[in-house]
Design an enzyme around this catalytic site. Structure first.
Site, short mmCIF file in Angstrom:
data_model
loop_
_atom_site.label_atom_id
_atom_site.label_comp_id
_atom_site.label_asym_id
_atom_site.label_seq_id
_atom_site.Cartn_x
_atom_site.Cartn_y
_atom_site.Cartn_z
N ALA A 1 0.80 -1.23 0.00
CA ALA A 1 0.00 0.00 0.00
C ALA A 1 0.83 1.28 0.00
O ALA A 1 0.27 2.37 0.06
CB ALA A 1 -0.99 0.04 1.16
N ALA A 2 2.15 1.17 -0.10
CA ALA A 2 2.97 2.39 -0.13
C ALA A 2 2.62 3.24 -1.34
O ALA A 2 2.43 4.46 -1.24
CB ALA A 2 4.45 2.02 -0.15
N GLY A 3 2.53 2.61 -2.51
CA GLY A 3 2.17 3.35 -3.73
C GLY A 3 0.76 3.88 -3.69
O GLY A 3 0.49 5.00 -4.16
N ASP A 4 -0.15 3.10 -3.14
CA ASP A 4 -1.55 3.55 -3.05
C ASP A 4 -1.69 4.73 -2.09
O ASP A 4 -2.43 5.67 -2.35
CB ASP A 4 -2.44 2.39 -2.56
CG ASP A 4 -2.45 1.23 -3.53
OD1 ASP A 4 -2.29 1.46 -4.73
OD2 ASP A 4 -2.61 0.08 -3.07
#
Length: 302
Positions: free
Chosen positions: A250-253
């Site tokens: 979820a880092a990119g999200d």
């Protein structure tokens, strides 16, 4: 001013298998632990946006199963408008199986479930939410036809369209031409352009190809190297913050949702918005799980 964001995307329950490393072909390994958490690229981005102060509406689909009920409860708890989340009676809510290594890196296997059953009628029924938004965001965990339909409505109504091409697949130029901002990571950008991205110069070359294909503005997230951006007026590399990564899920999200909560419609403050989103991602990777790890505006500003 509070941003209004509509997200067309996926809703999954993440099943997290913690392991020392990826098994070799033919190898059997014990896992260290198993956990479940809310996820899906669309849901993650929606949570990130709303926790950073954006009014967020979701277009999606879940099954009438325990996972679907769990995810609707999670979204509503964060005050996300779920009016356009359809519950399919016999559907199976999407799932993601995450192999989380000791290094913090992960490998993910997805069962799309009801995310792949969003229909053209579902998009049309949600058109008021699209027309009234500042931004609409979509990812590739739903069918490209639905993204094309939603972006066409947005484009006609001068709503800024943001595409996260993940998981990577080929994109028709017709979709890129109505995409105002595309945000791939370095692997996705390489698959879309054929350029191996290792630094700012290779990121710039890939971004220029994406612009030539139709989209006007590009951000390529580069993990620990930061994020490169190219717009009609500016370009640059914003460095990442150095932190100890526990789980990169979820880092990119988080980056995308947080970014859009701060971004002006004309992208004039894109550098400042990326700096804010970079801080949000740095917090996310320090906690296990997707939705549980996404920070609030207060946490980011602190």
């Amino acid at each position: 001013m509070m941003k209004k964001i509509t997200i067309l995307g996926s809703i999954n329950v993440d099943v997290i298998l913690k392991i020392a490393r990826l098994p070799k072909p033919g190898e059997t390994m014990k896992m260290k632990s198993l956990a479940t958490a809310g996820g899906g690229k669309g849901a993650n981005q929606a949570i990130a946006a709303v926790r950073s102060g954006a009014a967020t509406t979701f277009i999606g689909k879940v099954g009438n199963d325990d996972y679907g009920k769990k995810m609707l409860t999670l979204l509503k708890k964060d005050s996300i408008d779920t009016t356009n989340v359809v519950v399919k009676k016999d559907g199976q809510t999407g799932q993601a199986y995450i192999l989380l290594q000791d290094s913090g890196q992960n490998s993910i296997i997805i069962n799309g479930g009801t995310n792949l059953e969003i229909t053209a009628a579902d998009v049309i029924n949600a058109q008021d939410s699209i027309k009234n938004a500042d931004f609409i965001i979509a990812q590739f965990e739903v069918k490209l036809e639905r993204i094309m339909e939603a972006f066409s409505i947005a484009h006609k109504n001068k709503v800024t369209t943001i595409l996260n091409p993940a998981p990577a697949q080929s994109i028709a130029d017709d979709l890129l031409k109505i995409t105002d901002l595309i945000i791939p990571n370095e692997i996705e950008a390489q698959m879309l352009t054929g350029i191996e991205i290792t630094d700012k110069d290779t990121a710039a070359a890939a971004a220029k190809i994406l612009r030539e294909k139709g989209t006007r503005n590009v951000i390529i997230t580069l993990g620990s190297k930061g994020a490169y951006y190219l717009t009609e007026d500016d370009e640059g590399l914003i460095p990442a913050l150095k932190v100890k990564a526990i789980d990169t899920t979820a880092a990119g999200d988080t980056f995308i949702g947080a970014l859009c909560s701060q971004l002006e419609n004309n992208l004039a403050n894109i550098k400042e918005a990326i700096e804010y989103a970079t801080k949000a991602s740095a917090i996310t990777v320090q906690t296990l799980g997707a939705i549980p790890s996404i920070p609030t505006r207060k946490q980011i500003n602190n």
